[in-house]
Write a protein that holds these residues in place. Structure first.
Motif, PDB file in Angstrom:
ATOM      1  N   THR A 161       0.845  -1.177   0.000  1.00  0.00           N
ATOM      2  CA  THR A 161       0.000   0.000   0.000  1.00  0.00           C
ATOM      3  C   THR A 161       0.887   1.235   0.000  1.00  0.00           C
ATOM      4  OG1 THR A 161      -1.988   0.995   0.974  1.00  0.00           O
ATOM      5  CG2 THR A 161      -0.242   0.327   2.494  1.00  0.00           C
ATOM      6  N   VAL A 162       0.290   2.396  -0.240  1.00  0.00           N
ATOM      7  CA  VAL A 162       1.039   3.643  -0.342  1.00  0.00           C
ATOM      8  C   VAL A 162       1.413   4.129   1.067  1.00  0.00           C
ATOM      9  CG1 VAL A 162       0.928   6.045  -1.124  1.00  0.00           C
ATOM     10  CG2 VAL A 162      -0.172   4.228  -2.461  1.00  0.00           C
ATOM     11  N   PRO A 163       2.654   4.553   1.294  1.00  0.00           N
ATOM     12  CA  PRO A 163       3.051   5.028   2.623  1.00  0.00           C
ATOM     13  C   PRO A 163       2.292   6.285   3.035  1.00  0.00           C
ATOM     14  CG  PRO A 163       4.778   5.463   1.010  1.00  0.00           C
ATOM     15  CD  PRO A 163       3.781   4.596   0.331  1.00  0.00           C
ATOM     16  N   VAL A 164       1.845   6.294   4.258  1.00  0.00           N
ATOM     17  CA  VAL A 164       1.101   7.440   4.792  1.00  0.00           C
ATOM     18  C   VAL A 164       2.023   8.586   5.166  1.00  0.00           C
ATOM     19  CG1 VAL A 164      -0.325   8.200   6.730  1.00  0.00           C
ATOM     20  CG2 VAL A 164      -0.803   6.012   5.602  1.00  0.00           C
ATOM     21  N   SER A 165       3.134   8.261   5.837  1.00  0.00           N
ATOM     22  CA  SER A 165       3.988   9.300   6.420  1.00  0.00           C
ATOM     23  C   SER A 165       4.592  10.234   5.386  1.00  0.00           C
ATOM     24  CB  SER A 165       5.101   8.651   7.253  1.00  0.00           C
ATOM     25  OG  SER A 165       5.905   7.803   6.432  1.00  0.00           O
ATOM     26  N   SER A 166       4.899   9.741   4.205  1.00  0.00           N
ATOM     27  CA  SER A 166       5.571  10.572   3.209  1.00  0.00           C
ATOM     28  C   SER A 166       4.613  11.201   2.205  1.00  0.00           C
ATOM     29  CB  SER A 166       6.610   9.743   2.447  1.00  0.00           C
ATOM     30  OG  SER A 166       6.002   8.647   1.788  1.00  0.00           O
ATOM     31  N   THR A 167       3.324  10.863   2.286  1.00  0.00           N
ATOM     32  CA  THR A 167       2.366  11.383   1.302  1.00  0.00           C
ATOM     33  C   THR A 167       1.214  12.175   1.917  1.00  0.00           C
ATOM     34  OG1 THR A 167       1.059   9.342   1.371  1.00  0.00           O
ATOM     35  CG2 THR A 167       2.816   9.485  -0.293  1.00  0.00           C
ATOM     36  N   GLY A 168       0.942  11.970   3.203  1.00  0.00           N
ATOM     37  CA  GLY A 168      -0.162  12.665   3.841  1.00  0.00           C
ATOM     38  C   GLY A 168      -1.526  12.121   3.478  1.00  0.00           C
ATOM     39  N   ILE A 169      -1.587  10.900   2.903  1.00  0.00           N
ATOM     40  CA  ILE A 169      -2.889  10.311   2.596  1.00  0.00           C
ATOM     41  C   ILE A 169      -3.560   9.877   3.897  1.00  0.00           C
ATOM     42  CG2 ILE A 169      -2.146   9.557   0.311  1.00  0.00           C
ATOM     43  CD1 ILE A 169      -2.022   6.690   1.438  1.00  0.00           C
ATOM     44  N   LEU A 170      -4.866   9.615   3.827  1.00  0.00           N
ATOM     45  CA  LEU A 170      -5.599   9.175   5.000  1.00  0.00           C
ATOM     46  C   LEU A 170      -5.247   7.723   5.312  1.00  0.00           C
ATOM     47  CD1 LEU A 170      -7.824  10.342   6.883  1.00  0.00           C
ATOM     48  CD2 LEU A 170      -9.472   9.086   5.488  1.00  0.00           C
ATOM     49  N   PRO A 171      -4.836   7.423   6.530  1.00  0.00           N
ATOM     50  CA  PRO A 171      -4.508   6.036   6.864  1.00  0.00           C
ATOM     51  C   PRO A 171      -5.763   5.178   6.885  1.00  0.00           C
ATOM     52  CG  PRO A 171      -4.383   7.418   8.823  1.00  0.00           C
ATOM     53  CD  PRO A 171      -4.601   8.341   7.666  1.00  0.00           C
ATOM     54  N   GLY A 172      -5.811   4.153   6.053  1.00  0.00           N
ATOM     55  CA  GLY A 172      -6.982   3.298   5.968  1.00  0.00           C
ATOM     56  C   GLY A 172      -6.961   2.210   7.029  1.00  0.00           C
ATOM     57  N   THR A 173      -7.999   2.147   7.854  1.00  0.00           N
ATOM     58  CA  THR A 173      -8.026   1.163   8.927  1.00  0.00           C
ATOM     59  C   THR A 173      -8.199  -0.259   8.400  1.00  0.00           C
ATOM     60  OG1 THR A 173     -10.392   1.615   9.183  1.00  0.00           O
ATOM     61  CG2 THR A 173      -8.902   2.775  10.652  1.00  0.00           C
ATOM     62  N   THR A 174      -9.025  -0.436   7.375  1.00  0.00           N
ATOM     63  CA  THR A 174      -9.234  -1.773   6.822  1.00  0.00           C
ATOM     64  C   THR A 174      -7.965  -2.273   6.139  1.00  0.00           C
ATOM     65  OG1 THR A 174     -11.563  -1.217   6.467  1.00  0.00           O
ATOM     66  CG2 THR A 174     -10.727  -3.172   5.354  1.00  0.00           C
ATOM     67  N   ALA A 175      -7.318  -1.401   5.396  1.00  0.00           N
ATOM     68  CA  ALA A 175      -6.061  -1.781   4.741  1.00  0.00           C
ATOM     69  C   ALA A 175      -4.986  -2.096   5.776  1.00  0.00           C
ATOM     70  CB  ALA A 175      -5.595  -0.667   3.815  1.00  0.00           C
ATOM     71  N   ARG A 176      -4.943  -1.305   6.845  1.00  0.00           N
ATOM     72  CA  ARG A 176      -3.952  -1.555   7.886  1.00  0.00           C
ATOM     73  C   ARG A 176      -4.164  -2.924   8.530  1.00  0.00           C
ATOM     74  NH1 ARG A 176       0.401   0.009   7.625  1.00  0.00           N
ATOM     75  NH2 ARG A 176       0.776  -2.230   7.770  1.00  0.00           N
ATOM     76  N   HIS A 177      -5.423  -3.257   8.778  1.00  0.00           N
ATOM     77  CA  HIS A 177      -5.725  -4.562   9.369  1.00  0.00           C
ATOM     78  C   HIS A 177      -5.302  -5.685   8.432  1.00  0.00           C
ATOM     79  CE1 HIS A 177      -7.748  -7.386  11.996  1.00  0.00           C
ATOM     80  NE2 HIS A 177      -8.412  -7.888  10.966  1.00  0.00           N
ATOM     81  N   LEU A 178      -5.535  -5.511   7.134  1.00  0.00           N
ATOM     82  CA  LEU A 178      -5.135  -6.530   6.167  1.00  0.00           C
ATOM     83  C   LEU A 178      -3.624  -6.709   6.166  1.00  0.00           C
ATOM     84  CD1 LEU A 178      -5.522  -8.480   3.798  1.00  0.00           C
ATOM     85  CD2 LEU A 178      -5.554  -6.484   2.279  1.00  0.00           C
ATOM     86  N   LEU A 179      -2.885  -5.617   6.056  1.00  0.00           N
ATOM     87  CA  LEU A 179      -1.435  -5.740   5.979  1.00  0.00           C
ATOM     88  C   LEU A 179      -0.837  -6.267   7.278  1.00  0.00           C
ATOM     89  CD1 LEU A 179      -1.922  -4.149   3.330  1.00  0.00           C
ATOM     90  CD2 LEU A 179       0.266  -3.025   3.758  1.00  0.00           C
ATOM     91  N   ASP A 180      -1.448  -5.913   8.407  1.00  0.00           N
ATOM     92  CA  ASP A 180      -0.954  -6.437   9.681  1.00  0.00           C
ATOM     93  C   ASP A 180      -1.171  -7.940   9.784  1.00  0.00           C
ATOM     94  OD1 ASP A 180      -0.102  -3.965  10.497  1.00  0.00           O
ATOM     95  OD2 ASP A 180      -1.824  -3.564  11.806  1.00  0.00           O
ATOM     96  N   ASN A 181      -2.111  -8.465   8.987  1.00  0.00           N
ATOM     97  CA  ASN A 181      -2.403  -9.901   9.027  1.00  0.00           C
ATOM     98  C   ASN A 181      -2.059 -10.593   7.709  1.00  0.00           C
ATOM     99  OD1 ASN A 181      -4.037 -10.506  11.713  1.00  0.00           O
ATOM    100  ND2 ASN A 181      -4.683  -8.491  10.979  1.00  0.00           N
ATOM    101  N   ALA A 182      -1.180  -9.977   6.930  1.00  0.00           N
ATOM    102  CA  ALA A 182      -0.795 -10.555   5.644  1.00  0.00           C
ATOM    103  C   ALA A 182      -0.185 -11.947   5.817  1.00  0.00           C
ATOM    104  CB  ALA A 182       0.194  -9.636   4.930  1.00  0.00           C
ATOM    105  N   GLY A 183       0.458 -12.187   6.947  1.00  0.00           N
ATOM    106  CA  GLY A 183       1.063 -13.491   7.197  1.00  0.00           C
ATOM    107  C   GLY A 183       0.064 -14.626   7.175  1.00  0.00           C
ATOM    108  N   ALA A 184      -1.196 -14.333   7.528  1.00  0.00           N
ATOM    109  CA  ALA A 184      -2.237 -15.365   7.511  1.00  0.00           C
ATOM    110  C   ALA A 184      -2.534 -15.829   6.095  1.00  0.00           C
ATOM    111  CB  ALA A 184      -3.517 -14.827   8.161  1.00  0.00           C
ATOM    112  N   LEU A 185      -2.141 -15.007   5.106  1.00  0.00           N
ATOM    113  CA  LEU A 185      -2.318 -15.373   3.701  1.00  0.00           C
ATOM    114  C   LEU A 185      -1.014 -15.889   3.086  1.00  0.00           C
ATOM    115  CD1 LEU A 185      -4.414 -12.252   2.583  1.00  0.00           C
ATOM    116  CD2 LEU A 185      -5.271 -14.524   3.222  1.00  0.00           C
ATOM    117  N   GLY A 186       0.000 -16.030   3.922  1.00  0.00           N
ATOM    118  CA  GLY A 186       1.299 -16.474   3.425  1.00  0.00           C
ATOM    119  C   GLY A 186       2.044 -15.377   2.690  1.00  0.00           C
ATOM    120  N   LEU A 187       1.717 -14.121   2.991  1.00  0.00           N
ATOM    121  CA  LEU A 187       2.318 -12.985   2.303  1.00  0.00           C
ATOM    122  C   LEU A 187       2.995 -12.054   3.296  1.00  0.00           C
ATOM    123  CD1 LEU A 187      -0.706 -12.203  -0.068  1.00  0.00           C
ATOM    124  CD2 LEU A 187       1.377 -13.473  -0.657  1.00  0.00           C
TER     125      LEU A 187
END
Length: 244
Positions: A161-187
């Motif tokens: 996903t696009v970095p929040v800190s360097s772009t000022g985009i809105l941090p997506g909570t659903t996307a954050r949850h997915l990436l925090d659990n990417a390991g459950a998908l083997g990723l």
């Protein structure tokens, strides 16, 4: 209740607190906001997928007393259908470089606010031009986000996903949850800058939000993307299901 919902509520409240601090808006204690959310959900039919919106304002001008309210509505058919049929999107410019909001706090980068005029105008333009949504692009050609969604894509064994800190985009909570659990998908999970050309070569691109859930993108700027077998896996992990 979906498995991700307690996390999403906590993350939404954390984001609300951060946004309010940036705008010097005094919020009630978080515990009171949780009670407000619970009151809105009390009696809601668990068989109906709902979207909860918490709003806090500065209140009447005469008193300046902060006013908070909650609205709970059924998720629309179009949002749920997008999980199955996917999205046809195009890139449109926001007119400024990707990094400008990091050095311009008055632009309120990363702040969740009621100022949604540009967001809604972007989606109206999309509808008028036969599209389902748009990807906001920086003036230097990078994909930032969608008007009400976060962009996620798969590159090799990484969900990105696009970095929040360097772009000022809105941090997506659903996307954050997915990436925090990417390991459950083997990723694995990564944050990267990306262009629309790179997205068309990815092995899966999605728009994620707490209402629409996970909606696959099937076309970008007229270029068709191959369906990704990860879509159903991601929707299942997040608890968002496409209609039969």
């Amino acid at each position: 209740m979906r498995g991700a919902e307690p996390f999403l509520l906590n993350e939404h409240l954390s984001r609300m607190v951060r946004s309010a601090a940036r705008m010097e808006l005094a919020l009630p204690p978080v515990e009171e906001l949780v009670k407000l959310a619970a009151q809105a959900c009390d009696g809601w039919d668990p068989a109906v997928e709902g979207a909860l919106r918490l709003t806090c304002t500065r209140g009447p001008e005469a008193t300046g007393e902060v006013t908070c309210y909650a609205i709970l509505t059924a998720v629309g058919a179009a949002s749920k259908a997008a999980r199955a049929r996917g999205l046809n999107v195009a890139g449109i410019t926001l007119g400024f470089p990707a990094a400008i909001r990091t050095d311009a706090p008055w632009l309120l980068g990363g702040v969740k606010s009621l100022s949604y005029a540009v967001n809604m105008a972007s989606q109206r333009w999309a509808t008028a031009n036969g599209l389902d949504d748009v990807l906001w692009l920086s003036a230097d050609g990078f994909v930032l986000e969608a008007p009400t969604s976060t962009v996620v894509w798969r590159d090799g064994d990484a969900l990105c996903t696009v970095p929040v800190s360097s772009t000022g985009i809105l941090p997506g909570t659903t996307a954050r949850h997915l990436l925090d659990n990417a390991g459950a998908l083997g990723l694995t999970a990564e944050e990267r800058m990306v262009t629309t050309a790179s997205l068309t070569a990815a092995s899966g691109v999605w728009l994620l939000s707490s209402v629409r859930g996970c909606a696959p993108i099937h076309t970008i700027d007229g270029v068709a993307l191959a369906p990704s077998p990860d879509t159903v896996r991601i929707q299942t992990l997040l608890g968002f299901h496409a209609p039969e």
